[in-house]
Design a protein around this motif. Structure first.
Motif, PDB file in Angstrom:
ATOM      1  N   LEU A  97      10.600  -2.503  -1.200  1.00 51.44           N
ATOM      2  CA  LEU A  97       9.319  -2.483  -1.618  1.00 51.44           C
ATOM      3  C   LEU A  97       9.187  -3.675  -2.507  1.00 51.44           C
ATOM      4  N   VAL A  98      10.171  -3.570  -3.531  1.00 50.77           N
ATOM      5  CA  VAL A  98       9.941  -4.610  -4.720  1.00 50.77           C
ATOM      6  C   VAL A  98      10.217  -5.854  -4.212  1.00 50.77           C
ATOM      7  N   ILE A 128       4.447  -4.930  -6.844  1.00 51.48           N
ATOM      8  CA  ILE A 128       5.407  -3.822  -7.264  1.00 51.48           C
ATOM      9  C   ILE A 128       6.652  -4.574  -7.877  1.00 51.48           C
ATOM     10  N   ARG A 129       6.859  -5.807  -7.484  1.00 55.15           N
ATOM     11  CA  ARG A 129       7.862  -6.534  -8.221  1.00 55.15           C
ATOM     12  C   ARG A 129       7.597  -7.010  -9.385  1.00 55.15           C
ATOM     13  N   LEU A 144       7.861  -3.274 -11.263  1.00 55.37           N
ATOM     14  CA  LEU A 144       8.982  -2.639 -11.374  1.00 55.37           C
ATOM     15  C   LEU A 144      10.278  -3.464 -11.393  1.00 55.37           C
TER      16      LEU A 144
END
Length: 296
Positions: free
Chosen positions: A119-120, A126-127, A130
């Motif tokens: 996901l990241v 999201i990157r 997170l």
């Protein structure tokens, strides 16, 4: 002049054919079974010689009396502590208590860190949110989580696993992110052309292409799992948790049993080396061979 110009394309075609043949030869890396004698000389003898050298230096320091016996005991005293655990039938129980916790915690971290890393790596929002958090958590010493985990969950196995997860998940996720970042965009476009999108593309394209970086993250994740567990067992020791390597080491320190302290350190080191040799080194060699980067 006409004959010379006619010959030039032929020479170019010949050069191209030679180049393609050379590239094919490079791709065809021969994989040979290493003879047993060579394995013993190159893989077994060097670490054995290093261990023997350490023991000799250790013995010489003891004979020279560089410090008190209770600070640096004779190697035979450590051997006696190991033999005592063996005769009592507790040696394998102590080791397995910690190894089972470490492996279960690592598998849980693997199950969480892998989709998190995907996901990241693939979702910019999201990157951005997170990515810095994962990097910060990776640099945070795992021992810092032990007091919080004990307050949240008590001196239980759950606290041990929480410390392992907090130490290992960021390393696994960051390793996968690093591996995906190095995947050539051409692979992804080719995968989409063949219909490999979404979860199918991640399984068949991203993960295989990012495998070297992912494997490096797994190795680091195991190292963090093992270190986190030892820190948790040292600090949050309780009879209800069973006797693991960390608690054995703390008990030896409490009893001023220096041979037991050194034995605990040696056993912790041995487990870490054994897991690397049994699990991660063969995986790494297989990945390198599959990419033509190693022949042994």
């Amino acid at each position: 002049m006409a004959g010379t110009e006619t010959d030039r394309p032929r020479a170019g075609v010949g050069d191209l054919a030679g180049l393609e043949a050379g590239l094919d030869a490079l791709d065809a890396v021969p994989v040979k079974r290493t003879p047993l004698r060579e394995v013993l000389l190159r893989k077994v003898l060097p670490p054995v010689a290093a261990v023997v050298l350490v023991l000799v230096v250790w013995k010489l320091l003891v004979l020279a009396g560089v410090t008190d016996d209770y600070k640096l005991p004779d190697p035979s005293a450590v051997w006696g502590a190991l033999r005592r655990l063996w005769l009592e039938g507790t040696l394998f129980g102590i080791v397995w208590t910690s190894v089972s916790r470490g492996l279960l915690g690592f598998l849980a971290a693997l199950a969480i860190g892998t989709p998190l890393g995907l996901l990241v790596a693939r979702v910019p929002l999201i990157r951005a949110a997170l990515g810095p958090v994962l990097s910060g958590l990776q640099s945070l010493p795992s021992v810092a989580w032990v007091p919080a985990a004990v307050i949240w969950l008590g001196i239980t196995d759950s606290a041990m696993y929480a410390v392992i997860l907090l130490g290992a998940v960021p390393s696994i996720a960051n390793g996968l992110v690093s591996g995906i970042d190095q995947v050539p965009p051409l692979y992804l476009r080719a995968g989409r052309t063949m219909g490999a999108t979404g979860a199918r593309g991640a399984w068949h394209i991203l993960l295989p292409a990012a495998l070297p970086g992912y494997l490096a993250g797994l190795k680091q994740g195991w190292a963090f799992s093992w270190r986190s567990l030892m820190a948790a067992e040292l600090i949050a020791s309780s009879p209800d948790l069973g006797l693991g390597l960390g608690q054995y080491l703390e008990n030896a320190r409490t009893d001023s049993d220096m041979p037991g302290v050194l034995l605990g350190i040696i056993l912790i080191l041995f487990v870490g080396i054994a897991i690397d040799l049994i699990v991660f080194s063969p995986l790494e060699r297989r990945v390198l061979r599959s990419r033509g980067l190693a022949t042994r």
